[in-house]
Design a protein around this motif. Structure first.
Motif, short mmCIF file in Angstrom:
data_model
loop_
_atom_site.label_atom_id
_atom_site.label_comp_id
_atom_site.label_asym_id
_atom_site.label_seq_id
_atom_site.Cartn_x
_atom_site.Cartn_y
_atom_site.Cartn_z
N MET A 268 50.10 20.04 20.19
CA MET A 268 48.76 21.83 19.69
C MET A 268 47.81 22.35 20.57
O MET A 268 47.34 22.93 19.61
N MET A 269 48.04 22.36 21.73
CA MET A 269 47.27 23.09 22.62
C MET A 269 48.43 24.29 23.30
O MET A 269 47.73 25.63 23.63
N MET A 270 49.93 23.91 22.64
CA MET A 270 50.36 24.77 23.42
C MET A 270 50.87 26.21 22.54
O MET A 270 50.31 25.83 21.42
N GLN A 351 64.00 13.50 31.96
CA GLN A 351 63.88 14.81 31.50
C GLN A 351 64.07 15.70 31.36
O GLN A 351 65.42 15.64 31.04
N SER A 352 63.50 16.82 30.53
CA SER A 352 64.39 17.48 29.72
C SER A 352 64.05 18.74 29.03
O SER A 352 62.42 19.10 29.86
N SER A 353 64.04 19.77 28.37
CA SER A 353 63.69 20.66 28.24
C SER A 353 62.57 20.54 27.19
O SER A 353 61.75 21.57 27.47
N ARG A 354 62.56 19.74 26.14
CA ARG A 354 60.91 19.41 25.39
C ARG A 354 60.37 18.91 25.81
O ARG A 354 59.25 19.62 26.52
N SER A 355 60.39 18.06 27.50
CA SER A 355 59.17 17.92 28.11
C SER A 355 58.25 18.66 29.16
O SER A 355 57.51 18.63 28.82
N HIS A 356 59.65 19.66 29.19
CA HIS A 356 58.96 20.86 29.62
C HIS A 356 58.27 21.42 29.34
O HIS A 356 58.05 23.16 29.99
N GLU A 357 58.36 21.73 27.50
CA GLU A 357 58.33 23.09 27.13
C GLU A 357 56.17 23.05 27.46
O GLU A 357 55.39 24.03 26.61
N VAL A 358 55.96 22.36 27.98
CA VAL A 358 54.60 22.48 28.80
C VAL A 358 53.83 23.03 29.16
O VAL A 358 53.05 24.12 28.65
N TYR A 359 55.16 24.12 29.92
CA TYR A 359 54.44 25.05 30.29
C TYR A 359 55.73 26.49 30.35
O TYR A 359 55.75 27.30 29.89
N LEU A 360 56.88 25.86 29.79
CA LEU A 360 57.80 26.95 29.08
C LEU A 360 57.02 27.97 28.05
O LEU A 360 57.49 28.74 27.90
N ARG A 361 56.66 26.85 27.47
CA ARG A 361 56.42 28.05 26.41
C ARG A 361 54.68 29.37 26.43
O ARG A 361 54.74 30.40 26.36
N ASP A 362 53.91 29.25 27.46
CA ASP A 362 53.05 29.56 28.45
C ASP A 362 54.22 30.89 29.02
O ASP A 362 53.69 31.91 29.42
N TRP A 363 55.50 30.12 29.77
CA TRP A 363 55.82 31.50 30.69
C TRP A 363 56.82 32.68 29.04
O TRP A 363 56.04 33.64 30.01
N ALA A 364 57.26 31.77 28.23
CA ALA A 364 57.45 32.90 27.80
C ALA A 364 56.78 33.50 27.16
O ALA A 364 57.15 35.20 26.89
N ASN A 710 53.60 19.71 35.02
CA ASN A 710 53.74 19.43 33.52
C ASN A 710 52.16 18.83 33.21
O ASN A 710 51.80 18.02 32.16
N PHE A 711 51.33 19.40 34.20
CA PHE A 711 49.55 18.94 33.72
C PHE A 711 49.14 20.02 33.23
O PHE A 711 47.80 19.87 33.58
N CYS A 712 49.76 21.15 33.30
CA CYS A 712 49.04 22.68 33.30
C CYS A 712 48.14 22.78 32.26
O CYS A 712 46.81 23.09 32.17
N LEU A 713 48.28 21.64 31.27
CA LEU A 713 47.21 21.44 30.36
C LEU A 713 45.81 20.99 30.28
O LEU A 713 45.01 20.60 29.51
N VAL A 714 46.45 19.71 31.54
CA VAL A 714 44.87 19.02 32.05
C VAL A 714 44.02 19.26 33.07
O VAL A 714 43.12 18.23 34.14
N SER A 715 44.66 20.03 33.75
CA SER A 715 44.48 20.25 35.25
C SER A 715 44.05 22.32 35.24
O SER A 715 45.19 22.78 35.11
N LYS A 716 43.10 22.26 36.04
CA LYS A 716 42.78 24.14 35.59
C LYS A 716 43.43 24.57 36.49
O LYS A 716 44.67 25.75 36.98
#
Length: 736
Positions: A268-270, A351-364, A710-716
């Motif tokens: 929801m946050m990505m 892990q997989s590409s799915r668990s790394h979407e937390v930052y890959l979406r922002d990279w894209a 993997n913590f970029c959504l919870v840590s500045k």
């Protein structure tokens, strides 16, 4: 990027930061205050504070010695960082944490609400932490004496071959790891990460109660609550897990972030992407043109598992011409000139590409170019070299189908990865050089192991302090991936004994055309899932798997196969107190723990009568499965398990590649961490590339743990680190 504010060239008298003196004064004041307190807590406080003063003086000369040699190992004067510096930083942070605790003690000791027993435990925890770090600094002096021959007139961070892996294991067993996982857990990291680490550690010990057959369900739940309020019990459990848990526990715990429950809230946050698509590449022969014009056949991955489809994930912020999932979109953008091929981390086992979407979406979104993330096979089922074969195969497939499926002209192809994934990217680049096919235009690598061997280095001792990558976890991942021969031998032995179960996957040669399509449509083997039909793909809300047949259905032309007592002033008295306290700490009674704590079990528990099956978040426990037990602490030496041979293969350990080969690799951007066990790997690799004349940069971030992306959504701080990764990848895309 500097990780220290101190000048290590100055003598220690000038170097000592103010907080060292502050701790010394606070300890003296508090010890004097509690010297007349005859309660048990008051006595222990006085003893601990006095012992802390003694250990502060023991650490002082060691700190001074290490501070003199640390600058010898830096990448350059503008980028100070290596395992020696990291431990100096941890010592400083330990002292800062101790100052905070002692100052709180000083402020609260006259209060009506003063919790004497609480502060007693806090001060004792700080004492144990300082004592453990003192031991670590002594080991660093030994490692310095073990240093290998100089590299570019600088000593190596890796030990020479004359020292065996067993010597490293012997070193680690003398370090009190409990102090790093109890009340002081995460003290060395930034504040936002401390909260995350405490949560993850609590989840890990609670999960271990569910995973292992330790008493009844009610007893396990009671133990989980105990870990929440008892940091000492949690520390004992974490160390026991690190020493005794098998690789399957590591895999299953790390795979928790793959579950829908864990993925739903972060999603929801990505950022929302125009294309977030799974593609299944059939194992068919690929042919690429070599640099000299000859045609080169790319081998189909076949080690250990046989030939089978390979899944990749395409992520893009825009629909582009020729991009799968963009058929029928009126406003597709033209082909992107860049393409980023990504490999996720996970210790080669999870892990997989799915668990790394937390930052890959922002990279894209930030990069504006398609990102292709590879879901390579995982160890121990697929040890080396299976994953490397698949990454190289996927790279070749991407070159072949960039314009017809990926929406890119592939004028610039960048390999990006973290941890194990970046290691695989380097191995794939070496494969390109061997076969003389097009190499990538740049490589971005984050906290990467480049020497996958049992070779001691200062940074590798950091895993003794790391909550996310404990020493036992790291060694089991290495064993699972690198000892492929022993894995094969084990399977052969099982077949001889008639215990080998039927394989869950078929080789490609045994799959019919209809089976292949079904496999491609559902890589998880769900042939009846109606959600995997062939619609147009307008958004990332539904992820479908696209096969060769599907590509035909949307009229896309394919040119090739798609494929971690009072007044004890004398040092001996202080050390005796430390030893006695540690023994008390390690052997503290656990009678208040429901059922069994720390893996201890009775004879009846070894043969549980209750075989009912139940599940949690998709994991099944009990029933027909063989009961799992966590070996009781002390039953065996952890080093007994880590006796195996790691092949000296440059594809496994790129640092071992010849200078002539490494001189040919493209520009490299390396990002690593001050507190990362792989720090020395990155520093040494950057030094080696620089000596060879390769374009290379090195960034060293402070306060973050291995796997921080993997913590970029919870840590500045983690988010800022991810943004730095984007900048470095963009620099590679724009490199002339």
């Amino acid at each position: 990027m500097s990780t220290f504010d101190y000048d290590f060239a100055k003598p220690f008298a000038e170097l000592e930061p103010p907080h060292w003196g502050a701790l010394r004064e606070l300890c003296k004041a508090n010890a004097e205050y509690f010297a007349t307190d005859h309660s048990e807590a008051g006595f222990r406080l006085n003893a601990a504070l006095s012992a802390m003063l003694d250990h502060l003086e023991q650490v002082r000369p060691l700190y001074r010695e290490i501070s003199k040699i640390a600058p010898l190992f830096d990448f350059d004067s503008e980028t100070p960082g290596n395992g020696y510096r990291s431990f100096l930083s941890i010592v400083d942070k330990c002292i800062l944490h101790s100052v905070y605790v002692c100052r709180q003690l000083c402020c609260q000791r006259d209060s009506v609400l003063f919790r004497k027993s609480y502060y007693m435990r806090e001060v004792e925890a700080c004492l144990q932490l300082l004592a453990s770090l003192c031991t670590c600094l002594q080991h660093l002096k030994t490692l310095y004496l073990w240093s290998d021959t100089p590299v570019n007139e600088k000593p190596s961070l890796f030990s020479s071959d004359s020292h065996s892996p067993q010597e490293l294991l012997d070193q680690t067993e003398s370090v009190n790891q409990y102090s790093f996982y109890g009340r002081c857990l995460g003290f060395q990291f930034c504040d936002s990460i401390k909260r995350v680490l405490k949560t993850i550690s609590l989840c890990m010990v609670s999960f271990s109660e569910v995973y292992y057959a330790n008493g009844t369900l009610i007893g396990r739940c009671t133990n989980s609550l105990k870990y929440l309020v008892d940091p000492e019990a949690r520390a004992r459990r974490i160390v026991n897990i690190s020493q005794c848990a098998d690789i399957n526990f590591c895999k299953d715990f790390w795979l928790l972030n793959e579950t829908d429950l864990v993925q739903r809230l972060p999603a929801m946050m990505m950022p929302t992407l125009a294309v977030n698509q799974m593609i299944s590449i059939p194992p068919e022969e690929l042919v690429l043109e070599s640099e000299n014009g000859a045609m080169v056949s790319i081998p189909v991955p076949c080690s250990h598992l046989g030939e089978m489809p390979l899944s990749v994930r395409l992520l893009s912020s825009h629909h582009r011409k020729g991009m799968i999932g963009s058929c029928g979109v009126d406003q597709s953008m033209p082909l992107s000139e860049g393409l980023v091929i990504h490999c996720h981390g996970g210790g080669f086992v999870a892990q997989s590409s799915r668990s790394h979407e937390v930052y890959l979406r922002d990279w894209a979104v930030q990069l504006g170019v398609p990102i292709l993330s590879i879901d390579y096979s995982l160890a121990p089922e697929a040890p080396y070299p299976r994953a490397l074969e698949e990454v190289f195969y996927a790279y070749a497939w991407a070159l072949k189908n960039a314009s017809t499926l990926l929406g890119s002209s592939a004028r610039k192809v960048i390999l990006a990865g973290d941890s194990a994934g970046a290691n695989l990217n380097l191995g794939a680049t070496l494969k390109c050089l061997e076969l003389n096919v097009r190499k990538p235009d740049g490589i971005f690598m984050a906290y990467t192991p480049v020497l996958v061997e049992f070779i001691p280095s200062p940074a590798r001792l950091l895993c003794l302090t790391d909550p996310l990558l404990p020493f036992g976890f790291m060694m089991r991942c290495l064993k699972a991936y690198a000892s492929g021969e022993s894995q094969q031998s084990q399977r052969a032995k099982e077949r001889e004994n008639g215990e080998c179960q039927a394989s869950e996957t078929e080789s490609f040669a045994e799959v019919s055309e209809s089976d292949l399509i079904a496999l491609a449509l559902s890589p998880n083997g769900d042939e009846t899932n109606e959600e995997h039909k062939l619609p147009s793909f307008p958004s990332d809300s539904t992820l479908n798997s696209v096969s060769l047949a599907e590509a035909d259905a949307v009229q896309v032309t394919l040119d090739a196969a798609t494929p971690s007592k009072a007044n004890l002033r004398e040092q001996t008295q202080s050390q005796e107190y430390i030893t006695q306290f540690l023994d008390l700490y390690k052997n503290k009674s656990s009678e208040n723990l429901a059922a069994v704590s720390n893996g201890e079990r009775t004879k009846e528990e070894k043969h549980p009568r209750n075989e009912k099956s139940w599940s949690l978040f998709g994991w099944s426990f009990g029933g027909g499965n063989k009961a799992r037990f966590l070996d009781a602490e002390g039953e065996k030496s952890p080093s007994d398990e880590f006796v195996f041979t790691v092949p000296r293969d440059p594809h496994l350990s790129p640092y071992l590649a010849s200078g002539s080969t490494l001189a040919q690799i493209p520009p490299v951007k390396i990002l690593t961490l001050e507190l990362d066990p792989c720090l020395d790997d990155c520093v040494m690799f950057a030094r080696k590339l620089k000596t060879l004349g390769n374009p290379v940069t090195l960034d060293i971030l402070s306060g973050l743990p291995h796997g921080f992306l993997n913590f970029c959504l919870v840590s500045k701080e983690a988010s800022d680190g991810s943004n730095l990764c984007v900048r470095r990848i963009r620099e590679l895309l724009e490199y002339k």
